[in-house]
Design a protein around this motif. Structure first.
Motif, mmCIF file in Angstrom:
data_model
loop_
_atom_site.group_PDB
_atom_site.id
_atom_site.type_symbol
_atom_site.label_atom_id
_atom_site.label_comp_id
_atom_site.label_asym_id
_atom_site.label_seq_id
_atom_site.Cartn_x
_atom_site.Cartn_y
_atom_site.Cartn_z
ATOM 1 N N GLN A 36 0.820 -1.217 0.000
ATOM 2 C CA GLN A 36 0.000 0.000 0.000
ATOM 3 C C GLN A 36 0.851 1.263 0.000
ATOM 4 O OE1 GLN A 36 -3.366 0.227 -0.255
ATOM 5 N NE2 GLN A 36 -3.325 -1.985 -0.549
ATOM 6 N N ASN A 37 2.005 1.190 0.612
ATOM 7 C CA ASN A 37 2.869 2.372 0.732
ATOM 8 C C ASN A 37 4.044 2.350 -0.233
ATOM 9 O OD1 ASN A 37 1.587 3.807 2.999
ATOM 10 N ND2 ASN A 37 2.028 1.910 4.071
ATOM 11 N N SER A 38 4.033 1.428 -1.161
ATOM 12 C CA SER A 38 5.179 1.307 -2.071
ATOM 13 C C SER A 38 5.298 2.495 -3.020
ATOM 14 C CB SER A 38 5.094 0.002 -2.867
ATOM 15 O OG SER A 38 3.949 0.010 -3.682
ATOM 16 N N ASN A 39 4.230 3.229 -3.227
ATOM 17 C CA ASN A 39 4.281 4.390 -4.114
ATOM 18 C C ASN A 39 4.805 5.632 -3.407
ATOM 19 O OD1 ASN A 39 3.130 2.807 -6.107
ATOM 20 N ND2 ASN A 39 1.047 3.424 -5.576
ATOM 21 N N GLN A 40 4.807 5.617 -2.087
ATOM 22 C CA GLN A 40 5.183 6.810 -1.346
ATOM 23 C C GLN A 40 6.697 6.994 -1.237
ATOM 24 O OE1 GLN A 40 3.098 6.758 2.366
ATOM 25 N NE2 GLN A 40 1.100 6.821 1.370
ATOM 26 N N ASN A 41 7.446 5.925 -1.321
ATOM 27 C CA ASN A 41 8.920 5.991 -1.274
ATOM 28 C C ASN A 41 9.426 6.926 -0.177
ATOM 29 O OD1 ASN A 41 8.790 4.391 -3.474
ATOM 30 N ND2 ASN A 41 10.009 5.679 -4.806
ATOM 31 N N ASN A 42 9.157 6.574 1.050
ATOM 32 C CA ASN A 42 9.688 7.394 2.131
ATOM 33 C C ASN A 42 10.509 6.540 3.085
ATOM 34 O OD1 ASN A 42 7.904 6.217 4.058
ATOM 35 N ND2 ASN A 42 6.311 7.681 3.513
ATOM 36 N N SER A 43 11.360 7.209 3.806
ATOM 37 C CA SER A 43 12.265 6.481 4.700
ATOM 38 C C SER A 43 11.512 5.860 5.869
ATOM 39 C CB SER A 43 13.377 7.395 5.196
ATOM 40 O OG SER A 43 12.833 8.475 5.909
ATOM 41 N N PHE A 44 10.363 6.434 6.239
ATOM 42 C CA PHE A 44 9.575 5.854 7.326
ATOM 43 C C PHE A 44 9.122 4.439 6.962
ATOM 44 C CE2 PHE A 44 5.548 5.035 9.504
ATOM 45 C CZ PHE A 44 5.962 5.162 10.818
ATOM 46 N N THR A 45 8.622 4.255 5.749
ATOM 47 C CA THR A 45 8.193 2.935 5.295
ATOM 48 C C THR A 45 9.365 1.963 5.299
ATOM 49 O OG1 THR A 45 6.477 3.917 3.902
ATOM 50 C CG2 THR A 45 7.127 1.666 3.378
ATOM 51 N N GLU A 46 10.508 2.409 4.845
ATOM 52 C CA GLU A 46 11.692 1.544 4.814
ATOM 53 C C GLU A 46 12.129 1.153 6.233
ATOM 54 O OE1 GLU A 46 14.747 3.307 2.388
ATOM 55 O OE2 GLU A 46 13.360 3.585 0.710
ATOM 56 N N ASN A 47 12.111 2.104 7.141
ATOM 57 C CA ASN A 47 12.492 1.797 8.522
ATOM 58 C C ASN A 47 11.484 0.875 9.197
ATOM 59 O OD1 ASN A 47 14.938 3.208 8.613
ATOM 60 N ND2 ASN A 47 13.882 5.130 9.008
ATOM 61 N N GLU A 48 10.207 1.083 8.921
ATOM 62 C CA GLU A 48 9.184 0.184 9.464
ATOM 63 C C GLU A 48 9.398 -1.242 8.959
ATOM 64 O OE1 GLU A 48 6.498 0.629 11.690
ATOM 65 O OE2 GLU A 48 7.736 2.386 12.091
ATOM 66 N N MET A 49 9.770 -1.369 7.698
ATOM 67 C CA MET A 49 10.015 -2.694 7.134
ATOM 68 C C MET A 49 11.219 -3.350 7.809
ATOM 69 S SD MET A 49 9.152 -5.139 5.246
ATOM 70 C CE MET A 49 7.780 -4.356 4.459
ATOM 71 N N ILE A 50 12.271 -2.601 8.012
ATOM 72 C CA ILE A 50 13.465 -3.147 8.673
ATOM 73 C C ILE A 50 13.123 -3.625 10.075
ATOM 74 C CG2 ILE A 50 15.719 -2.548 9.650
ATOM 75 C CD1 ILE A 50 16.101 -0.713 7.191
ATOM 76 N N HIS A 51 12.413 -2.805 10.830
ATOM 77 C CA HIS A 51 12.042 -3.192 12.197
ATOM 78 C C HIS A 51 11.134 -4.423 12.213
ATOM 79 C CE1 HIS A 51 13.067 1.165 13.086
ATOM 80 N NE2 HIS A 51 13.916 0.462 13.808
ATOM 81 N N SER A 52 10.209 -4.477 11.294
ATOM 82 C CA SER A 52 9.300 -5.620 11.229
ATOM 83 C C SER A 52 10.043 -6.904 10.865
ATOM 84 C CB SER A 52 8.196 -5.357 10.197
ATOM 85 O OG SER A 52 7.429 -4.248 10.575
ATOM 86 N N LEU A 53 10.912 -6.808 9.877
ATOM 87 C CA LEU A 53 11.697 -7.977 9.484
ATOM 88 C C LEU A 53 12.619 -8.439 10.605
ATOM 89 C CD1 LEU A 53 12.649 -7.070 5.816
ATOM 90 C CD2 LEU A 53 11.067 -8.852 6.580
ATOM 91 N N PHE A 54 13.191 -7.479 11.311
ATOM 92 C CA PHE A 54 14.061 -7.803 12.434
ATOM 93 C C PHE A 54 13.290 -8.572 13.503
ATOM 94 C CE2 PHE A 54 16.376 -6.676 16.366
ATOM 95 C CZ PHE A 54 17.620 -7.175 16.030
#
Length: 161
Positions: A36-54
């Motif tokens: 859903q957020n792949s179009n927004q390209n923001n660092s918040f989405t990327e950091n949320e993904m890293i934390h979730s994967l971790f």
């Protein structure tokens, strides 16, 4: 005494099942969030993904470590391995789907992309058929040894410490 042993095995099996169900729901949730957020390209989405994967990787590590510990204490058949039976097929499929989705995502920060790829890779290692170990990858070179400033200044002045 035999009843306690059977009860513990069933309890562990049920616990594993609950963890796997949670992981499936969580991976579905972050996949949905990420898509859903792949179009927004923001660092918040990327950091949320890293934390979730971790978090997902740490839960996998916990389940694997617990299995290894219990296997030392009680004779566990391989069917008790948390990642080697049919109930984890769906979870594995979801993780691979998330991996493909991340491959298509245009990360803003290359470091975030590398970190996500490494964590996903580590998660997928838990599903290998080798039940005795997991592969740990070290992708960064080892740093130079650390020397305290006082120590290096004293050496340069010829003083003994």
């Amino acid at each position: 005494m035999q009843e306690k042993y059977t009860f513990k095995k069933e309890t562990i099996k049920e616990s594993d099942s609950n963890y796997i169900n949670f992981l499936e729901s969580f991976v579905q949730s972050i996949t949905h969030y990420f898509s859903q957020n792949s179009n927004q390209n923001n660092s918040f989405t990327e950091n949320e993904m890293i934390h979730s994967l971790f978090l997902i990787e740490k839960i996998h590590f916990y389940l694997f470590s617990r299995y290894k510990l219990y296997k030392q204490i009680v004779s566990f058949p391989d069917e008790f391995h948390p990642f080697h039976h049919t109930k984890t097929d769906t979870l594995l499929h979801l993780i691979k789907r998330l991996d493909r989705l991340m491959d298509k995502y245009p990360f803003l920060d290359e470091e975030n992309q590398i970190q996500c790829q490494n964590i996903i890779s580590q998660i997928l290692n838990y599903y290998s058929q080798n039940t005795n170990s997991i592969e740990i990858r070290i992708t960064a070179p080892l740093p130079k040894p650390w020397k305290p400033r006082e120590y290096s200044n004293n050496i340069n002045k010829g003083m003994k410490v």
